[in-house]
Design a protein around this motif. Structure first.
Motif, PDB file in Angstrom:
ATOM      1  N   LEU A 190      33.507  47.860  29.408  1.00 47.16           N
ATOM      2  CA  LEU A 190      34.645  47.199  28.770  1.00 47.16           C
ATOM      3  C   LEU A 190      35.044  45.929  29.506  1.00 47.16           C
ATOM      4  O   LEU A 190      35.584  45.008  28.912  1.00 47.16           O
ATOM      5  CB  LEU A 190      35.842  48.148  28.750  1.00 47.16           C
ATOM      6  CG  LEU A 190      35.619  49.523  28.125  1.00 47.16           C
ATOM      7  CD1 LEU A 190      36.864  50.383  28.296  1.00 47.16           C
ATOM      8  CD2 LEU A 190      35.264  49.387  26.654  1.00 47.16           C
ATOM      9  N   GLY A 191      34.782  45.907  30.796  1.00 45.28           N
ATOM     10  CA  GLY A 191      35.195  44.732  31.561  1.00 45.28           C
ATOM     11  C   GLY A 191      34.522  44.696  32.921  1.00 45.28           C
ATOM     12  O   GLY A 191      34.014  45.716  33.391  1.00 45.28           O
ATOM     13  N   VAL A 192      34.482  43.517  33.498  1.00 50.81           N
ATOM     14  CA  VAL A 192      33.927  43.372  34.852  1.00 50.81           C
ATOM     15  C   VAL A 192      34.785  42.399  35.657  1.00 50.81           C
ATOM     16  O   VAL A 192      35.420  41.510  35.107  1.00 50.81           O
ATOM     17  CB  VAL A 192      32.484  42.796  34.850  1.00 50.81           C
ATOM     18  CG1 VAL A 192      31.489  43.803  34.341  1.00 50.81           C
ATOM     19  CG2 VAL A 192      32.386  41.500  34.053  1.00 50.81           C
ATOM     20  N   ARG A 193      34.772  42.601  36.943  1.00 49.84           N
ATOM     21  CA  ARG A 193      35.215  41.585  37.895  1.00 49.84           C
ATOM     22  C   ARG A 193      34.023  41.333  38.793  1.00 49.84           C
ATOM     23  O   ARG A 193      33.292  42.248  39.151  1.00 49.84           O
ATOM     24  CB  ARG A 193      36.422  42.064  38.718  1.00 49.84           C
ATOM     25  CG  ARG A 193      37.690  42.283  37.896  1.00 49.84           C
ATOM     26  CD  ARG A 193      38.861  42.638  38.804  1.00 49.84           C
ATOM     27  NE  ARG A 193      39.164  41.562  39.727  1.00 49.84           N
ATOM     28  CZ  ARG A 193      40.002  40.542  39.460  1.00 49.84           C
ATOM     29  NH1 ARG A 193      40.628  40.495  38.298  1.00 49.84           N
ATOM     30  NH2 ARG A 193      40.219  39.605  40.357  1.00 49.84           N
ATOM     31  N   PHE A 194      33.781  40.079  39.116  1.00 46.55           N
ATOM     32  CA  PHE A 194      32.642  39.772  39.976  1.00 46.55           C
ATOM     33  C   PHE A 194      32.874  38.459  40.699  1.00 46.55           C
ATOM     34  O   PHE A 194      33.790  37.701  40.364  1.00 46.55           O
ATOM     35  CB  PHE A 194      31.335  39.738  39.175  1.00 46.55           C
ATOM     36  CG  PHE A 194      31.258  38.675  38.095  1.00 46.55           C
ATOM     37  CD1 PHE A 194      31.840  38.885  36.843  1.00 46.55           C
ATOM     38  CD2 PHE A 194      30.576  37.475  38.320  1.00 46.55           C
ATOM     39  CE1 PHE A 194      31.755  37.915  35.840  1.00 46.55           C
ATOM     40  CE2 PHE A 194      30.484  36.502  37.323  1.00 46.55           C
ATOM     41  CZ  PHE A 194      31.074  36.725  36.075  1.00 46.55           C
ATOM     42  N   VAL A 195      32.048  38.220  41.704  1.00 48.11           N
ATOM     43  CA  VAL A 195      32.126  36.969  42.449  1.00 48.11           C
ATOM     44  C   VAL A 195      30.794  36.257  42.246  1.00 48.11           C
ATOM     45  O   VAL A 195      29.728  36.836  42.475  1.00 48.11           O
ATOM     46  CB  VAL A 195      32.382  37.222  43.952  1.00 48.11           C
ATOM     47  CG1 VAL A 195      32.540  35.891  44.686  1.00 48.11           C
ATOM     48  CG2 VAL A 195      33.624  38.092  44.146  1.00 48.11           C
ATOM     49  N   ASP A 196      30.853  35.018  41.777  1.00 50.65           N
ATOM     50  CA  ASP A 196      29.595  34.303  41.487  1.00 50.65           C
ATOM     51  C   ASP A 196      29.001  33.671  42.748  1.00 50.65           C
ATOM     52  O   ASP A 196      29.541  33.842  43.854  1.00 50.65           O
ATOM     53  CB  ASP A 196      29.792  33.295  40.349  1.00 50.65           C
ATOM     54  CG  ASP A 196      30.571  32.049  40.776  1.00 50.65           C
ATOM     55  OD1 ASP A 196      30.847  31.886  41.993  1.00 50.65           O
ATOM     56  OD2 ASP A 196      30.900  31.233  39.889  1.00 50.65           O
ATOM     57  N   GLY A 197      27.920  32.954  42.577  1.00 43.34           N
ATOM     58  CA  GLY A 197      27.182  32.413  43.711  1.00 43.34           C
ATOM     59  C   GLY A 197      27.898  31.300  44.470  1.00 43.34           C
ATOM     60  O   GLY A 197      27.440  30.877  45.531  1.00 43.34           O
ATOM     61  N   ARG A 198      29.014  30.823  43.917  1.00 37.63           N
ATOM     62  CA  ARG A 198      29.806  29.827  44.640  1.00 37.63           C
ATOM     63  C   ARG A 198      30.990  30.467  45.340  1.00 37.63           C
ATOM     64  O   ARG A 198      31.811  29.784  45.942  1.00 37.63           O
ATOM     65  CB  ARG A 198      30.326  28.754  43.668  1.00 37.63           C
ATOM     66  CG  ARG A 198      29.236  27.820  43.158  1.00 37.63           C
ATOM     67  CD  ARG A 198      29.703  27.091  41.929  1.00 37.63           C
ATOM     68  NE  ARG A 198      30.071  28.069  40.894  1.00 37.63           N
ATOM     69  CZ  ARG A 198      30.300  27.753  39.627  1.00 37.63           C
ATOM     70  NH1 ARG A 198      30.238  26.499  39.234  1.00 37.63           N
ATOM     71  NH2 ARG A 198      30.602  28.686  38.752  1.00 37.63           N
ATOM     72  N   GLY A 199      31.107  31.793  45.158  1.00 40.31           N
ATOM     73  CA  GLY A 199      32.228  32.494  45.769  1.00 40.31           C
ATOM     74  C   GLY A 199      33.456  32.541  44.873  1.00 40.31           C
ATOM     75  O   GLY A 199      34.525  32.977  45.298  1.00 40.31           O
TER      76      GLY A 199
END
Lengths: 479, 372
Positions: B123-132
Motif C-alpha cells: 500500500l505504501g513505502v518509505r525509502f531513501v534514494d541514492g542521493r540520500g
C-alpha cells in the motif's frame, strides 16, 4: 483552474499539423473543424472545457505510433482519451494539443481460458471485455461504476477500481501486460501473458500514470471464472459509528465479502425518492455481498448476520432470490443518478483508513453545515474509499467555487487522518493543486523524475497530476 | 558494516558513501549479479509501526524479521496473503529474513495465482534514494491512485532505486480450514491441463503445483471447513478424467505440503544451478522438454517452473526465443557474473529501466549491477 497558455506557434501551424496527421490516418480519422471537435472539449468533469487543436481516432498501434511521431517532431502536446468518463478531468484537452481518442481501438485480439487471460485493444469498454468471455463463464474483475462506457485505456491510466475490489483488487492487480507507444512513436511490449515479469516493475508505474508516460494500445488482462453465485444482505443502523464498527467486525471475523457498500442518510433519502428500492430510513445502510455455492453463501451470510445482529440493526434483510438481490443493489446503483436529480453534484473519492470512518463522516456533516451545501455519502466501506457527493447549483454564481473549496477541505481531512486524495478516480486537473497536501516537494519530484524518463519532452497529457509550479522546472528543461 | 538505526542515519550514510553499497536485509536472498561494496544493513530499522486488524493494514519497518510480523498477524488470525518464499533452504543461507527483503525481491509463493504477488499487497513505502533523499509514496489505505505508483516500482527493485525503510501492507484473514487434492501419474502436459481446468473453475483453488519426479499434482483449497470439503469434492469430480483424486484434509498437513512447494525444498540439497521460469502455463511443458533440466517443479498452475540445471548451463540458450522470463536464482558467483541473472530486456524497457536508476541513484551506488 489555471492551465498553461496555449503555444501560439502551434496554433498557427494547425493546418500543417492536421495535414500531416491526415497523411498517416484513414479518411475521417482526423477531426479538426468546429463544431465536431467540440465533442472532445471535456470529459465527465464538465465544469472544465477546452476544445483541442484537433482530435485523432487511430485504429491500430501503428497508427498511434505514426501520430505520436508527428506530434513529437512538431512539439505538439497529446492528450490521450479513453471513453471520456473521467471525473477528474484526466482527458481535458488544451487548445494546443492533439486529442488522441482510443474509441476505434476496440478489438479483442486473443482469448485463452487455459491461461486465463484476454488481450484487447485498449479502447474496448470495460463491460465489453467481460462480454467477450461471459458466455464461457469468465469475467474481468475490476468494475468501475462507469463500466458500461469507460474504456480499458482509461482504466489503466487511472488504475480504476470498483465495488468488488475488496476481493478482486483494482486494475493494476488484474493487468498482465501492455503494448505501449512512447511519445516519440517507439512501440514496446511490457509484461505479457505470464506473471510478474522480472526487472523493474514498469507495468506497475504505467498503470495509474494518467496517460502521461505513454499511450497504451493493447492490454493483456487477467480473466477469472465466475463464482457459482453471489448474494447481498442489507443492514440499516442508527449511527455511522455502529455501521463502521460492523464493517470492522466483519473483516476481523475472517469473512472476506466481495463488496461492502455504505450509504448515509442524505444519500438513502435521495435514492429512495428516486429509485424506490425500499431502503429503511436510517443513518447508515450497508450492503454486504458474498460469493460461492448456495451452501457457502448461507454459511458466510450466517456469520455476517450474526455480527450484524449484535449491533442492533434497524433492518437486516437478506436477498432470497435474484429479484430481491437486484432490489438491494438498485438503490446503490442509482445513487449517483438520484443525487443528480436533486442538483448538480461533485463526486470526490478520497480514501481513509476504515477505522476513521465515523470521525470523518461527522466532520463532513459539520463542514456541510458551515458551507451551506448538502452532501451525501455513498462508498466502498471495505476499503475506505469514500464518495462524498457535494450538491451545488452550477447556475448560481460562486457556487461551483464554494463547492470546490468544500471538496478540498474534505480531501485534506482524508489525508489528515492517514488517507489519500483519490482512491480510484485519479488526480487529473481536479486534485492537481492539492497534491502538496499529501506529498512533499521531494516526493513529487521523485514522481516527476519518472515522467522525465518516459516522456522527456513533457508532451503527454500536459498540466495534469502535478501542480504547475512544482512541474515548472521540469517543463522548462523539457522545452 | 553500516547499520543505520533511523531514516535520518540512513540518509546520512548514503550521502557519506564514497563508493558502491551492497544492501542487505537479513541476507537470506543473495539473488542477482554479485555486488562489491561496503555492506549496508537494514537490520536496525525494526518494528511494527501500526497494525489494524479490522482494516487489514500493517505498517512495518523494513528490517523487521518476517517471523515477528507473522507472529503478530497470527495472534489476530491473519496472514501475509502472498505467501512469501523462505529462500534459506534453497540458497543455503542462514540468518533472519526481513520484510524489506521480501519486498525488494517481490517474493511471492504458490498463492500468488489466487490473490496476487507481494507487489499487489503493498500500500505504501518509505525509502531513501541514492542521493540520500527521504521519500514516500502511496500510503496505508487500500485504494490509492494519488500520483504515480512508485510503490510497485520499488517492489522487486532489489535495492537499486532506493533503500526501503518502511512498508505498508494489506493483509488478509487466515483461513479456517484447508485441503490438498492430489492427482497421480500425470504427464507434464496433462498436469498443466488439469491445473488449468481447476484454476478455471469457480472453486477457488489457491495453489496448483506439479512434481514430475513424485508423479504428483497438487491443488490447494482453503476457506471455511464446509466450503473446503464441498470444493475439494467438486474439484475431484471436475478432474475425474485425469484419474482418481486423493484428498488430504487439515490445515497443518496442507501447510506442510505447501511450505515445501513454496520453498522448493526438494532442490535444497541437490547439486546444480536453480532457475526460475515465468511463462504462460500452456507453454511450460514444451519449454521444459527443451531445457535439459535435471529436475523440474511446476507451481502457479504451470506458470512458474523451477529448474535444476547442470552447473553453468545457460537455460536461455536451450530455450531459444520464448515469451516469458528466466531468472537464475542459485549459481556460483562466477556463473552469476557470466550469465545475466535476470531475463535480458527489450531495448526500450532496458533504456527506461536504466533511465529510472540514473534518476533515483545518479551516482550508481545502490547495489550497482545486481539486476544486470
Amino acid at each position: 483552474m489555471q492551465m498553461p497558455d496555449p503555444d501560439a506557434a502551434i496554433l498557427s501551424r494547425k493546418a500543417r499539423i492536421v495535414e500531416r496527421l491526415q497523411s498517416v490516418l484513414p479518411t475521417g480519422a482526423v477531426i479538426h473543424e468546429r463544431p465536431e471537435v467540440r465533442a472532445y472539449e471535456c470529459d465527465a468533469l464538465t465544469a472544465y472545457k477546452c476544445p483541442p487543436l484537433c482530435a485523432v481516432l487511430p485504429t491500430s498501434t501503428e497508427e498511434v505510433s505514426a501520430v505520436l511521431k508527428i506530434c513529437h517532431e512538431e512539439g505538439v502536446p497529446v492528450v490521450p482519451r479513453g471513453a471520456g468518463t473521467s471525473l477528474a478531468g484526466g482527458a481535458l484537452p488544451t487548445a494546443d494539443a492533439v486529442l488522441l481518442g482510443t474509441a476505434r481501438l476496440n478489438a479483442v485480439i486473443e482469448t485463452s481460458y487455459d491461461d486465463r487471460y484476454i488481450r484487447v485493444q485498449s479502447g474496448r469498454t470495460n463491460l465489453s471485455v467481460t462480454g467477450a468471455v461471459e458466455a464461457d463463464g469468465f469475467f474481468y474483475a475490476p468494475d468501475p461504476s462507469s463500466q458500461l462506457a469507460c474504456a480499458i485505456a482509461g482504466n489503466i491510466a487511472m488504475n480504476s477500481g470498483g465495488a468488488h475490489c475488496l476481493k478482486y483488487g483494482v486494475t493494476t492487480n488484474n493487468l498482465l501486460g501492455v503494448t505501449m507507444v512512447m511519445m516519440d512513436g517507439t512501440v514496446t511490449e511490457i509484461g505479457g501473458a505470464h506473471l510478474d515479469a522480472g526487472g523493474l516493475d514498469l507495468l506497475g508505474v504505467i498503470c495509474g500514470s494518467e496517460g502521461q508516460l505513454g499511450v497504451v494500445t493493447e492490454a493483456t488482462l487477467r480473466i477469472l471464472r465466475k463464482p457459482e453465485g453471489a448474494r447481498p444482505v442489507l443492514m440499516g443502523y442508527d449511527s455511522n459509528e455502529v455501521a463502521g464498527q460492523v464493517v470492522s467486525d466483519i473483516i476481523k471475523a475472517g469473512v472476506l465479502p466481495v463488496a461492502i457498500e455504505f450509504m448515509d442518510r442524505p444519500c438513502i433519502e435521495a435514492t429512495e425518492a428516486f429509485a424506490k428500492a425500499g431502503y429503511p430510513m436510517c443513518e447508515a445502510l450497508l450492503i454486504v455481498e458474498v460469493e460461492g455455492s448456495e451452501a457457502e453463501i448461507d454459511e458466510q451470510l450466517g456469520l455476517i448476520k450474526q455480527i450484524a445482529s449484535k449491533h442492533n440493526p434497524v433492518e437486516l434483510r437478506e436477498a432470497k432470490d435474484a429479484d430481491e438481490a437486484g432490489r438491494i443493489w438498485l438503490g446503490r446503483k442509482s445513487a449517483f443518478g438520484a443525487m443528480g436529480q436533486i442538483n448538480d453534484y461533485m463526486c470526490l473519492d478520497g480514501t481513509i483508513p476504515v477505522s476513521e470512518l465515523p470521525y470523518v463522516l461527522r466532520r463532513i456533516g459539520e463542514m456541510s453545515k458551515a458551507y451551506g451545501l448538502g452532501v451525501g455519502n455513498v462508498f466502498h466501506a471495505g476499503d475506505g474509499n469514500m464518495h462524498p457527493l457535494i450538491l451545488y447549483d452550477a447556475n448560481t454564481p460562486g457556487e461551483l467555487e464554494k463547492c470546490e473549496a468544500f471538496g478540498a477541505d474534505i480531501l485534506k481531512l482524508c489525508v489528515e487522518v492517514g488517507g489519500c486524495l483519490t482512491g480510484e478516480h485519479g488526480v487529473g486537473i481536479e486534485k492537481r493543486d492539492l497534491m502538496g497536501v499529501q506529498y512533499t516537494r521531494a516526493d513529487l519530484a521523485a514522481q516527476m523524475a519518472v515522467k522525465d524518463v518516459f516522456d522527456p519532452a513533457w508532451l503527454l497529457n500536459p498540466a495534469k497530476v502535478f501542480p504547475l509550479e512544482a512541474s515548472a522546472a521540469h517543463r522548462v528543461a523539457a522545452a | 558494516m553500516i547499520t543505520p538505526a533511523s531514516e535520518a542515519e540512513l540518509s546520512e550514510a548514503i550521502r557519506a558513501a564514497e563508493g558502491p553499497l551492497r544492501i542487505v536485509g537479513g541476507g537470506t536472498r543473495p539473488i542477482g549479479t554479485p555486488v562489491e561494496g561496503a555492506t549496508l544493513s537494514t537490520d536496525a530499522l525494526t518494528g511494527i509501526e501500526l497494525y489494524e486488524p479490522g482494516a487489514l493494514t500493517l505498517v512495518v519497518k523494513s528490517g523487521t524479521p518476517v517471523a515477528a510480523v507473522e507472529a503478530a498477524l497470527e495472534a489476530e488470525g491473519q496472514r501475509l496473503p502472498f505467501e512469501p518464499i523462505d529462500h534459506r533452504p534453497l540458497l543455503g543461507t542462514k540468518n533472519v529474513p526481513t520484510i524489506g527483503g521480501i519486498v525488494a525481491t517481490n517474493a511471492s509463493g504458490p498463492r500468488r495465482i489466487a490473490v496476487g504477488a507481494c507487489r499487489d499487497f503493498m500500500l505504501g513505502v518509505r525509502f531513501v534514494d541514492g542521493r540520500g533523499t527521504i521519500l514516500k509514496n502511496g500510503g496505508r489505505v487500500m485504494k490509492n491512485v494519488t500520483g504515480y505508483d512508485l510503490v510497485k516500482l520499488m517492489a522487486g527493485s532489489y535495492g537499486t532505486l532506493g533503500i526501503l525503510t518502511e512498508v505498508a501492507l494489506k493483509v488478509l484473514p487466515d483461513v479456517d480450514d484447508a485441503a490438498t487434492v492430489t492427482l497421480s501419474g500425470l504427464s507434464d502436459v496433462d498436469a498443466v491441463r488439469a491445473m488449468s481446468a481447476a484454476l478455471g473453475s469457480p472453486f477457488e483453488v489457491s495453489g496448483a503445483a506439479h512434481d514430475p519426479e513424485a508423479g504428483a499434482t497438487y491443488l490447494r483449497i482453503e476457506g471455511f471447513a464446509t466450503s473446503v470439503a464441498y470444493r475439494a469434492g467438486r474439484i475431484s469430480d471436475l478432474l475425474a478424467q485425469f484419474g482418481t483424486a486423493d484428498v488430504t484434509h487439515g490445515k497443518a498437513a496442507t501447510a506442510e505440503t505447501w511450505a515445501a512447494i513454496r520453498d522448493v525444498t526438494d532442490f535444497a540439497g541437490r547439486d546444480g544451478d536453480v532457475w526460475r521460469l515465468s511463462v504462460k502455463p500452456s507453454d511450460a511443458p514444451a519449454l521444459v522438454a527443451k531445457s535439459g533440466a535435471e529436475a523440474v517443479r511446476y507451481d502457479w498452475g504451470g506458470g512458474l517452473v523451477w529448474l535444476l540445471m547442470p552447473e553453468g548451463a545457460d537455460l536461455r540458450a536451450k530455450l531459444g526465443t520464448f515469451r516469458g522470463h528466466a531468472t537464475l536464482i542459485r549459481a556460483s558467483d562466477d556463473t552469476r557474473r557470466a550469465l545475466p541473472v535476470f531475463q535480458p530486456e527489450n531495448p526500450v524497457v532496458a533504456r527506461l529501466s536504466e533511465g529510472l536508476r540514473a534518476k533515483f541513484d545518479p551516482r550508481g551506488i545502490l547495489n550497482p549491477g545486481v539486476m544486470g
